[in-house]
Design a protein around this motif. Structure first.
Motif, PDB file in Angstrom:
ATOM      1  N   THR A  23      -7.931  -5.257  -7.947  1.00 36.62           N
ATOM      2  CA  THR A  23      -6.751  -5.258  -7.098  1.00 36.62           C
ATOM      3  C   THR A  23      -7.019  -4.430  -5.847  1.00 36.62           C
ATOM      4  N   GLU A  24      -6.252  -4.691  -4.797  1.00 41.64           N
ATOM      5  CA  GLU A  24      -6.372  -3.911  -3.561  1.00 41.64           C
ATOM      6  C   GLU A  24      -5.309  -2.817  -3.487  1.00 41.64           C
ATOM      7  N   SER A  25      -4.350  -2.823  -4.422  1.00 48.10           N
ATOM      8  CA  SER A  25      -3.285  -1.824  -4.427  1.00 48.10           C
ATOM      9  C   SER A  25      -3.840  -0.451  -4.810  1.00 48.10           C
ATOM     10  N   ALA A  26      -3.568   0.554  -3.984  1.00 43.73           N
ATOM     11  CA  ALA A  26      -4.064   1.910  -4.256  1.00 43.73           C
ATOM     12  C   ALA A  26      -3.480   2.446  -5.560  1.00 43.73           C
ATOM     13  N   PHE A  27      -2.178   2.242  -5.771  1.00 45.94           N
ATOM     14  CA  PHE A  27      -1.545   2.720  -6.996  1.00 45.94           C
ATOM     15  C   PHE A  27      -2.174   2.073  -8.219  1.00 45.94           C
TER      16      PHE A  27
ATOM     17  N   ARG B 178      -5.124   0.723  -8.523  1.00 44.15           N
ATOM     18  CA  ARG B 178      -6.512   1.141  -8.720  1.00 44.15           C
ATOM     19  C   ARG B 178      -6.579   2.512  -9.386  1.00 44.15           C
ATOM     20  N   LEU B 179      -5.719   3.432  -8.957  1.00 45.21           N
ATOM     21  CA  LEU B 179      -5.668   4.757  -9.590  1.00 45.21           C
ATOM     22  C   LEU B 179      -5.260   4.617 -11.057  1.00 45.21           C
ATOM     23  N   PHE B 180      -4.237   3.807 -11.295  1.00 44.38           N
ATOM     24  CA  PHE B 180      -3.748   3.616 -12.661  1.00 44.38           C
ATOM     25  C   PHE B 180      -4.831   2.982 -13.532  1.00 44.38           C
ATOM     26  N   GLN B 181      -5.513   1.950 -12.983  1.00 38.91           N
ATOM     27  CA  GLN B 181      -6.555   1.263 -13.731  1.00 38.91           C
ATOM     28  C   GLN B 181      -7.710   2.191 -14.074  1.00 38.91           C
ATOM     29  N   PHE B 182      -8.096   3.060 -13.121  1.00 39.02           N
ATOM     30  CA  PHE B 182      -9.236   3.947 -13.364  1.00 39.02           C
ATOM     31  C   PHE B 182      -8.951   4.853 -14.560  1.00 39.02           C
ATOM     32  N   GLY B 183      -7.771   5.463 -14.561  1.00 37.31           N
ATOM     33  CA  GLY B 183      -7.419   6.330 -15.678  1.00 37.31           C
ATOM     34  C   GLY B 183      -7.294   5.568 -16.982  1.00 37.31           C
TER      35      GLY B 183
ATOM     36  N   PRO C 249       0.800  -3.208 -12.511  1.00 38.50           N
ATOM     37  CA  PRO C 249       1.869  -3.176 -11.505  1.00 38.50           C
ATOM     38  C   PRO C 249       1.323  -2.636 -10.179  1.00 38.50           C
ATOM     39  N   PRO C 250       1.557  -3.342  -9.053  1.00 35.96           N
ATOM     40  CA  PRO C 250       0.946  -2.938  -7.787  1.00 35.96           C
ATOM     41  C   PRO C 250       1.562  -1.693  -7.161  1.00 35.96           C
ATOM     42  N   THR C 251       2.813  -1.377  -7.506  1.00 37.24           N
ATOM     43  CA  THR C 251       3.487  -0.223  -6.904  1.00 37.24           C
ATOM     44  C   THR C 251       4.197   0.582  -7.982  1.00 37.24           C
ATOM     45  N   LEU C 252       4.580   1.805  -7.636  1.00 36.00           N
ATOM     46  CA  LEU C 252       5.299   2.657  -8.583  1.00 36.00           C
ATOM     47  C   LEU C 252       6.641   2.051  -8.997  1.00 36.00           C
ATOM     48  N   PRO C 253       7.451   1.491  -8.060  1.00 33.65           N
ATOM     49  CA  PRO C 253       8.699   0.850  -8.509  1.00 33.65           C
ATOM     50  C   PRO C 253       8.470  -0.283  -9.496  1.00 33.65           C
ATOM     51  N   ASP C 254       7.407  -1.085  -9.281  1.00 36.29           N
ATOM     52  CA  ASP C 254       7.091  -2.160 -10.233  1.00 36.29           C
ATOM     53  C   ASP C 254       6.741  -1.583 -11.603  1.00 36.29           C
ATOM     54  N   PHE C 255       5.981  -0.477 -11.586  1.00 35.71           N
ATOM     55  CA  PHE C 255       5.601   0.176 -12.845  1.00 35.71           C
ATOM     56  C   PHE C 255       6.845   0.686 -13.577  1.00 35.71           C
TER      57      PHE C 255
END
Length: 442
Positions: free
Chosen positions: A205-209, A211-216, A301-307
């Protein structure tokens, strides 16, 4: 924590602090020890699957089972839906096994444009596929009764008898044909397996949120799942997608009735997967996970609100499990899994209350005076008050030690996952070297 709070007796606020701590900390501890066990197994064993999933070696060379690939959808992105389904069927065809699989798009979509696009794309796929009319199916329900679980159950009632297994996919999940074929061949050779699921990892994904979530998640999930599979055995939880299910067992044991009362705790069960796993286990079939990465994916989820939106839906579903927890005939491990799911969501508001009470306690007690006293006495030579000084310093050391322990429990699972990658040359290369792995960790 109890010793620290009760040094001068437990005031009402301190009692509430201790209660919130006691109810919250088990989830953190369970997560930590799952990862410790998982890391130990992965480091000690040549193949961790031989330890936590020994059934994986028992598989037929070529399955003759009839398999339905089912994807329940509700106003989903049709581009994504058909891309995932077409890639899966194409990869099965490339293995020479695609003739045994049929695709069912189970639509509960209420948007007329999306529904029309689903039908148009399905017809185009049927025309482009030589066997399209025979193995590509579309069904639409006018009422979204029972949500996803009701949609899936309607398929099981009408077409389930035609298939040995069904591969359940969400609209945002994707699988490779090799992975599906492997799961099916394992199911063929292990007749007591009711549900066998793969470990899904986040899609690029290109979403920063995201990518951070996926890494963890990527570096915590594998060791956590290996550890959990070690002690859960044949009573693993079910995540609701990227899994192969024995259709006749599902039809016999996994029908869900609406809970009495009205939402949020009554009505149709939202987090149906855990309950289906519990019912499958109560029926004498095993629910297992194959903790290995590769060939099974899901979108984050691409953004925090989606999450948050997704988490709130999951929260309601898990709170409904309070009404299921003490149902008859459930295996004790299934009850543990339901309770862990409930506590995973209760722990978040408990931590919020804990932090709020901590602020109240710090602002209304002699907290700051004690801190100042420590600073003052540590600059003076030990004299008649040396014993008092050492007692205060010891208490503050215990506070710091408890905080350090909490940090280890919280971050330990992900650190263990990163270390396992760091020690594996192949995995380290897939992260473009240790430097980028460390940067991601930071």
């Amino acid at each position: 924590m109890a010793a620290l709070l009760a040094g001068d007796g437990l005031a009402p606020v301190e009692s509430l602090l201790l209660l919130c701590f006691c109810l919250s900390i088990p989830m953190v501890v369970i997560g930590f020890w799952n990862s410790v066990i998982g890391a130990a197994v992965m480091l000690a064993a040549r193949n961790h699957l031989d330890v936590v999933a020994p059934f994986h070696r028992n598989r037929v060379k070529r399955s003759s089972a009839r398999v339905a690939i089912v994807m329940p959808v509700f106003n989903e992105d049709t581009d994504r839906v058909f891309r995932h389904l077409q890639k899966l069927l194409a990869s099965l065809d490339s293995l020479g096994v695609g003739g045994r699989y049929e695709v069912f798009l189970l639509s509960d979509s209420t948007d007329p444009e999306i529904r029309a696009d689903e039908q148009r794309r399905l017809r185009a796929w049927q025309c482009a596929d030589a066997d399209g009319a025979a193995r590509l199916h579309y069904r639409h329900r006018t009422e979204n009764q029972g949500y996803k679980a009701g949609n899936l159950w309607a398929f099981v009632e009408t077409r389930g008898q035609d298939f040995d297994y069904m591969v359940v996919l969400d609209a945002d999940s994707a699988m490779h044909g090799r992975t599906v074929d492997r799961l099916v061949r394992i199911m063929d050779a292990n007749p007591r397996l009711g549900i066998l699921q793969s470990l899904a990892v986040g899609m690029p994904t290109e979403s920063a949120f995201a990518r951070l979530f996926q890494f963890g998640m990527r570096h915590g999930m594998l060791v956590h799942t290996v550890g959990a599979a070690w002690w859960q055995g044949g009573s693993c939880p079910y995540w609701g997608h990227n899994a192969v299910i024995r259709t006749d067992a599902f039809k016999q044991f996994c029908h869900l009735e609406p809970l009495p009362g009205t939402p949020p705790l009554g009505g149709d069960i939202l987090s149906h997967d855990q309950v289906e796993a519990a019912l499958m286990r109560a029926g004498g079939y095993e629910v297992r996970v194959l903790p290995v990465e590769g060939g099974s994916y899901e979108e984050m989820p691409p953004t925090l609100p989606d999450f948050i939106k997704r988490d709130l839906r999951w929260c309601q579903g898990n709170m409904q499990h309070l009404r299921v927890l003490f149902a008859r005939r459930l295996h004790w491990m299934s009850r543990v899994n339901l309770l862990v799911g409930i506590m995973s969501f209760l722990s978040a508001p408990l931590w919020v209350v804990f932090v709020t009470l901590t602020i109240i306690e710090a602002s209304s007690s002699d907290f700051w005076e004690r801190i100042s006293a420590v600073a003052e006495v540590t600059t003076q030579p030990i004299g008649p008050f040396g014993i008092d000084m050492l007692a205060v310093v010891a208490q503050e050391t215990e506070v710091v030690s408890l905080l350090a322990l909490a940090v280890v429990l919280l971050l330990g699972p992900k650190l263990m996952g990163v270390l396992l990658v760091g020690f594996d040359r192949t995995l380290r290369r897939s992260h473009a070297g240790f430097g980028r792995l460390f940067a991601g960790l930071v």
